[in-house]
Write a protein that holds these residues in place. Structure first.
Motif, mmCIF file in Angstrom:
data_model
loop_
_atom_site.group_PDB
_atom_site.id
_atom_site.type_symbol
_atom_site.label_atom_id
_atom_site.label_comp_id
_atom_site.label_asym_id
_atom_site.label_seq_id
_atom_site.Cartn_x
_atom_site.Cartn_y
_atom_site.Cartn_z
ATOM 1 N N VAL A 45 0.872 -1.183 0.000
ATOM 2 C CA VAL A 45 0.000 0.000 0.000
ATOM 3 C C VAL A 45 0.906 1.230 0.000
ATOM 4 O O VAL A 45 1.685 1.433 0.923
ATOM 5 N N ARG A 46 0.823 2.020 -1.059
ATOM 6 C CA ARG A 46 1.714 3.175 -1.203
ATOM 7 C C ARG A 46 0.977 4.457 -0.854
ATOM 8 O O ARG A 46 -0.218 4.581 -1.121
ATOM 9 N N VAL A 47 1.694 5.377 -0.279
ATOM 10 C CA VAL A 47 1.094 6.651 0.092
ATOM 11 C C VAL A 47 1.782 7.749 -0.707
ATOM 12 O O VAL A 47 2.974 7.993 -0.543
ATOM 13 N N GLY A 48 1.022 8.354 -1.612
ATOM 14 C CA GLY A 48 1.569 9.411 -2.460
ATOM 15 C C GLY A 48 1.085 10.770 -1.996
ATOM 16 O O GLY A 48 1.764 11.477 -1.259
ATOM 17 N N CYS A 49 -0.129 11.122 -2.402
ATOM 18 C CA CYS A 49 -0.621 12.486 -2.161
ATOM 19 C C CYS A 49 -1.185 12.679 -0.760
ATOM 20 O O CYS A 49 -1.213 13.784 -0.244
ATOM 21 N N GLU A 50 -1.697 11.601 -0.161
ATOM 22 C CA GLU A 50 -2.364 11.654 1.155
ATOM 23 C C GLU A 50 -3.614 12.524 1.175
ATOM 24 O O GLU A 50 -4.034 12.960 2.234
ATOM 25 N N HIS A 51 -4.177 12.801 0.004
ATOM 26 C CA HIS A 51 -5.470 13.509 0.043
ATOM 27 C C HIS A 51 -6.439 13.014 -1.039
ATOM 28 O O HIS A 51 -7.257 13.761 -1.544
ATOM 29 N N GLY A 52 -6.327 11.747 -1.365
ATOM 30 C CA GLY A 52 -7.347 11.148 -2.220
ATOM 31 C C GLY A 52 -7.211 11.419 -3.700
ATOM 32 O O GLY A 52 -8.131 11.129 -4.461
ATOM 33 N N ALA A 53 -6.059 11.953 -4.134
ATOM 34 C CA ALA A 53 -5.948 12.366 -5.539
ATOM 35 C C ALA A 53 -5.188 11.393 -6.430
ATOM 36 O O ALA A 53 -5.397 11.400 -7.643
ATOM 37 N N CYS A 54 -4.322 10.531 -5.877
ATOM 38 C CA CYS A 54 -3.434 9.752 -6.751
ATOM 39 C C CYS A 54 -3.817 8.280 -6.883
ATOM 40 O O CYS A 54 -3.410 7.617 -7.827
ATOM 41 N N GLY A 55 -4.538 7.745 -5.928
ATOM 42 C CA GLY A 55 -4.974 6.350 -6.000
ATOM 43 C C GLY A 55 -3.934 5.322 -5.604
ATOM 44 O O GLY A 55 -4.215 4.124 -5.608
ATOM 45 N N ALA A 56 -2.728 5.766 -5.232
ATOM 46 C CA ALA A 56 -1.663 4.805 -4.902
ATOM 47 C C ALA A 56 -2.016 3.941 -3.691
ATOM 48 O O ALA A 56 -1.539 2.815 -3.564
ATOM 49 N N CYS A 57 -2.862 4.461 -2.816
ATOM 50 C CA CYS A 57 -3.171 3.772 -1.556
ATOM 51 C C CYS A 57 -4.446 2.936 -1.654
ATOM 52 O O CYS A 57 -4.973 2.509 -0.627
HETATM 53 S S1 FES Z 1 -2.133 8.518 -1.204
HETATM 54 FE FE1 FES Z 1 -2.951 9.460 -2.980
HETATM 55 S S2 FES Z 1 -5.048 8.846 -2.929
HETATM 56 FE FE2 FES Z 1 -4.231 8.109 -1.082
#
Ligand code: FES
Ligand code: FES
Length: 172
Positions: A45-57
């Motif tokens: 589970v990857r954390v990229g943007c931390e606000h729901g924008a990138c989908g990595a998580c």
């Molecule tokens: S870390 Fe980007 S949507 Fe969750």
């Protein structure tokens, strides 16, 4: 990041992650994405943007895809969580993972587990998507490396592989 050093109040929660039941104390502010990475060893589970924008998580919670950075871990108490690692089969990669691998649908790989979970959801809803439907189905996920062409090919390939599996098992 979840640390154990603060003296803030915590709450005990129990989640099933990829079939393993995990009970842990967490602070109410802790995100599900951090719980999965730091308490459940699900570093896929990857954390990229931390606000729901990138989908990595992206993970599945009780059968529905969610962006795990947008959920507090306490909100998932009692849930069944599936991450991309949970799609492994006894003898190795599952069909979606295999399709991403074979079609070179990743470069750095940071986005890949999110795309794999998005692909799973898409193919469950629509087992034979056309290109437009694939692009639409993956529109919540961002890749900074691949240019998406091979990701789309991988989804088409995954659809074929899953169709072959369901024909072989008579599971239509
Ligand atoms: S870390 Fe980007 S949507 Fe969750
Ligand atoms: S492979 Fe690098 S962000 Fe997608």
């Amino acid at each position: 990041m979840i640390d154990n050093t603060s003296d803030r109040p915590t709450q005990e929660i129990t989640l099933t992650v990829n079939g393993n039941e995990i009970t842990e104390e967490v602070e109410p502010r802790h995100k599900l994405s951090d719980f999965l990475r730091y308490r459940a060893d699900s570093t896929d589970v990857r954390v990229g943007c931390e606000h729901g924008a990138c989908g990595a998580c992206t993970v599945e919670v009780d059968g529905k895809n969610v962006k795990s950075c947008m959920l507090f871990a306490v909100q998932a108490d009692g849930s069944d969580v599936l991450t991309s690692t949970g799609l492994n089969e006894d003898d190795g990669l599952g069909p979606i993972q295999e399709a991403f691998h074979e079609n070179h649908a990743l470069q750095c790989g940071f986005c890949t587990s999110g795309f794999i979970m998005a692909t799973k959801e898409l193919l469950e809803k629509n087992p034979d998507p056309d290109r437009e439907e694939i692009v639409d189905g993956l529109s919540d996920n961002i890749c900074r490396c691949t240019g998406y062409v091979n990701i789309i090919k991988a989804v088409e390939d995954a659809a074929d592989r899953m169709d072959t599996v369901s024909q072989a098992t008579g599971d239509d």
